[in-house]
Each structure stands twice: as structure tokens, then as C-alpha cells.
Design a protein around this motif. Sequence first.
Motif, mmCIF file in Angstrom:
data_model
loop_
_atom_site.group_PDB
_atom_site.id
_atom_site.type_symbol
_atom_site.label_atom_id
_atom_site.label_comp_id
_atom_site.label_asym_id
_atom_site.label_seq_id
_atom_site.Cartn_x
_atom_site.Cartn_y
_atom_site.Cartn_z
ATOM 1 N N ASP A 4 51.752 -21.225 -36.654
ATOM 2 C CA ASP A 4 50.440 -21.261 -35.991
ATOM 3 C C ASP A 4 50.567 -20.930 -34.495
ATOM 4 O O ASP A 4 49.745 -20.200 -33.941
ATOM 5 N N THR A 58 42.625 -14.018 -34.042
ATOM 6 C CA THR A 58 42.819 -12.936 -35.024
ATOM 7 C C THR A 58 42.099 -11.667 -34.554
ATOM 8 O O THR A 58 42.664 -10.566 -34.618
ATOM 9 N N HIS A 92 41.213 -19.776 -36.577
ATOM 10 C CA HIS A 92 41.986 -18.700 -35.948
ATOM 11 C C HIS A 92 41.190 -17.402 -35.815
ATOM 12 O O HIS A 92 41.779 -16.340 -35.588
ATOM 13 N N THR A 117 41.526 -12.513 -45.233
ATOM 14 C CA THR A 117 42.800 -13.121 -44.854
ATOM 15 C C THR A 117 42.875 -14.591 -45.231
ATOM 16 O O THR A 117 41.844 -15.276 -45.299
ATOM 17 N N ASP A 166 48.006 -10.369 -42.677
ATOM 18 C CA ASP A 166 49.430 -10.593 -42.362
ATOM 19 C C ASP A 166 50.360 -9.852 -43.307
ATOM 20 O O ASP A 166 50.239 -9.961 -44.534
ATOM 21 N N ARG A 181 44.215 -16.635 -43.261
ATOM 22 C CA ARG A 181 44.108 -17.375 -41.990
ATOM 23 C C ARG A 181 42.824 -18.202 -42.000
ATOM 24 O O ARG A 181 41.826 -17.797 -42.572
ATOM 25 N N VAL A 207 50.845 -17.279 -34.257
ATOM 26 C CA VAL A 207 49.553 -16.631 -34.529
ATOM 27 C C VAL A 207 48.659 -16.732 -33.298
ATOM 28 O O VAL A 207 47.966 -15.771 -32.930
#
Lengths: 270, 270
Positions: free
Chosen positions: A152, A194, A190, A184, A126, A186, A155
Motif C-alpha cells: 500500500d 491511482t 486508492h 482494478t 496492476d 485496488r 501504491v
Amino acid sequence: MKSSVILSLIALLFFPHLLLSSPLDPIEPSQVLPRPLILQFTSSLEEPDDSTLNQLRCDSWRFAAEANNLAPWRVVPAECGTYVKEYVTGQAYRFDLEMAARESLIYARTVEIKGDGMDAWIFDIDETLLSNLPYYASHGYGSEIFNSQEFDAWVEQAIAPAIESSLILYEEVRALGFKIIFLTGRSEGHMNVTIENLKRAGFLHWDKLILRGANDRGKTATSYKSGKRREIEEEGYRIHGNSGDQWSDLLGYPVSSRSFKLPNPMYFIP
Amino acid sequence: MKSSVILSLIALLFFPHLLLSSPLDPIEPSQVLPRPLILQFTSSLEEPDDSTLNQLRCDSWRFAAEANNLAPWRVVPAECGTYVKEYVTGQAYRFDLEMAARESLIYARTVEIKGDGMDAWIFDIDETLLSNLPYYASHGYGSEIFNSQEFDAWVEQAIAPAIESSLILYEEVRALGFKIIFLTGRSEGHMNVTIENLKRAGFLHWDKLILRGANDRGKTATSYKSGKRREIEEEGYRIHGNSGDQWSDLLGYPVSSRSFKLPNPMYFIP
């Protein structure tokens, strides 16, 4: 000895600073501490107008943020909201991103790639590969408190665009023979969105994609990411380059041979 | 099967890309790679004039320097000579220095000072406490190759003025109870002139003054300074803060709990 003189001497014994502070006593030059030699700025007499003053202050705030001088911060200072918006939507942010990519590539080309497939370059995701600017555009460009539920939901749409200079850098670094590791903040939940987002934005191939797992919860990004770098090195990789928009992508032991800090005045991750 | 079809199939077997590259064949949408999703800048259609463009480029160069993204550099890029001069002689440099001092002090006040006299703050000297701007003013503000003989002659005059915000920070940090350690790249041969200059600029008291000794010759500043930090820690000091204008003042193991990067676009020390 006159009593006034004796009283003066007694007073001086207990309050020696009176000697210097009395406006009536003449002071010998040798008693005065010399004024320290201080840098004078040639333009310090010009009084900037309010708009220039705010620009200077926000420039200083941004420099302090990018140099990692600031205490952890949650939102862009109110007086710099417009400044940050103009910066990230304008040429300056793009130029800064391009400069970071250019310097990364200059360095990448100097690295000797051994034939064993263990020469690695780490990219954060990101604000490093993918841009969440469309999200932040509708959330005050960092001047609103971070809302993790709304972020979220963004995302999960998997529509964050690529930062073009990073996409080009990624392709060049891969073509040079580096193994590409995406690291990441994240969470593993995800993973699929992603991957979908990375592919949509043109990042089609990588060697590792590391997301925060259950064991990484509660860790600072610095601790989580440097721990993962340690694991990566223990697998035998040589981490030559590391690109991230947060100092927490780059600091902590072990560090990459060279780290590249991409600009990000919108948020801070410890 | 017609021979033309057979030939086409053979051609396809050996040159499968022909299928996609023939301008005559209609291409199904599913065969076209989607154009990657790339961040668009709202102002990217405006073409900045040459002066704005140079300002943006030099801003990016300065950001890259301050974020430690640049390869080792010997002089300010020619096109940024005027830019750097205007920056360091103007309000922006002073604001950046003041912001670094302010953030340092905010942090310093949060540190719990134990009564054992081992809570330390490290300051670099040149461009951190003392300013060599009068020297650089007559040497192109970093756009000329560094001349060590001329610089030494300047150092030996012992007339470098204090950076005012650093002088105030130094006094405040000392008043909070930190032990003050000056760690400089100047050589031990310059010990006396350095002491003379520090005192003249208002830096009157310190606990340690560490200069480069015979054993430190040939080391990079990062190696020399992190080695000295290790010795300082081995003596029992806790290094809470470290102020320097070069990343080589701050990086390397061990690091201070917090590091503060003062601005310096005039020169780079590895």
C-alpha cells in the motif's frame, strides 16, 4: 487326487493371484496382461544436469501457473526464485508482454465498432497497465509473502511505471473507438493515487475507472470482477476485449468475447 | 499596439499550436508534457543473438498459445518448427505433462466423494490420454496443414500410445472413486478403434465414452463439449475435474470446478 493338488486348488480358489505371483509356475503368454503402449520420448535417456533440471522444472511451474493449472499459491517456489527474477527482469517477460499486446491489437482491429459508444475494452491495472516490478524487485520478485502494508505504501507513492506495450495497446484500442474501462482490485480509498499514477504513466483518458468499494470487500477477484462485468453489460456495453495478468481478471460469467492473459509469475490472486 | 503583435495574436487565434511548435520561442517547463514513466528492463541493453532471439520469440508464441491469447491458427509458425519439434520430443513437454497430472491429482485428493456415484472427472482423449506424437513426427510436428484423411488412417490403426502421466492420473482418479467420462472430438464412426486403442494403451475402464454424433457435426469443439457437459450435469453428475490439451475442451458453460490444460503447441482446435 493327491492332497497337495487339492490344497493347491483350494489355495487358488481363495488366492487366485498366487497363480500369477508364484515365481516357479510357468506362465502362459495368454495369461499375462500385455504391457500398455506408452509414449517414449526420444531424448528420455539423456540425464539433464542439475541446472538444466531446475530450469525445466521452473519452466513447467511457470507454464502451469500461466495455464491456470496450479492450486492457489502464496509465494514463488523457493527453487524458482532466481528463475522468476531472471525472467521478469529479462527479455522473456518483455517479449511475452509484447506478444500479448500484439495479439490483442490484431483482434481489436477485427471488431466492428458501432457508432453508439458501447463497444468496450476492459483493462486490469496492476501488472497489466502499470508495473509494480520496482516494488517486487525489493521484495524477492514474489518469493516473499505478500505484505499489504508495504505494498500500500508503494501504491500511495503513485510512481509505478507503464508497461510500454500495454500503453501502446491502450492508445491504439482507444483510437479504434473502444470505450476504455479500467477494472482494478485496488480499493476506492486508492482512487486519487491511482489516477495520479495512471496519468504519470501516460494513461490520460478513460471512460470508467472501477475500484473495489465497500460492497466488494471479502469477494474473490473473480467474483468481484465478473460481477462488475455483469453491471457493465447491463448498462448496454458490449465487452469485446479484456486484458489482465490474473485468470481472476478474465474468468467468471459474463466473459469478454476475447480475453488476453498477460504473463505474471510473481503472484496469484484468486 | 504594433501591427506585428496584432498579426501574431490573430495567427495564434487560428493556429494556437504555432505557439508550441515554433522552434524559436523558448518553452516554459510547465508547457512540456512530461515523458510518461515507463518500465525499464535491466537487461534491455543486451542484444540477444539470432538463435536466442528466435528461442525467445518461440517461447512467447508458445506461452501465448497455452494462455489462449492467439487468434485461431492452422500451423505452427515456420520459424518455430524446430523449436516445437525439440519441445515435444524432449524433456520439457514431458515435464509439463507431468506437472499438469501432479496438480490434477493434488486437487482430486481434496474432493469429497459422495457415495452416490455422481462425482465425475472428464478426460479428453487425443493429446490428453493418447498421444498422436508418432503421427505428428511424420507430419512436421504441426508445421504442416492438417490432413484429415491421413490422420483418420492413423486413428484407425489404433496404436496411439498412452501419455504415461495421464495414465497414472486416470488410474489414481478412478481409485479415488470418480466416475470417468471420456469426451472426445473423434466421431462415433471411430468408436470401435478408439475403444481398441484406449485398451491397448492401458485405459481399461470408464463410465462414459462420448464421441461426436450426427447432431454434433459443424459445431465448434467448445460448443459440442460444453453442450455435452450440460447433458452430463443434467443427468446429475458433479463435474469436479476436466483435463484437456485444448481450451475448447475446457471453456464454455458449464465449466468444471477445476480445469487442467495440458500442453500442446502442435495444433489448435476452436
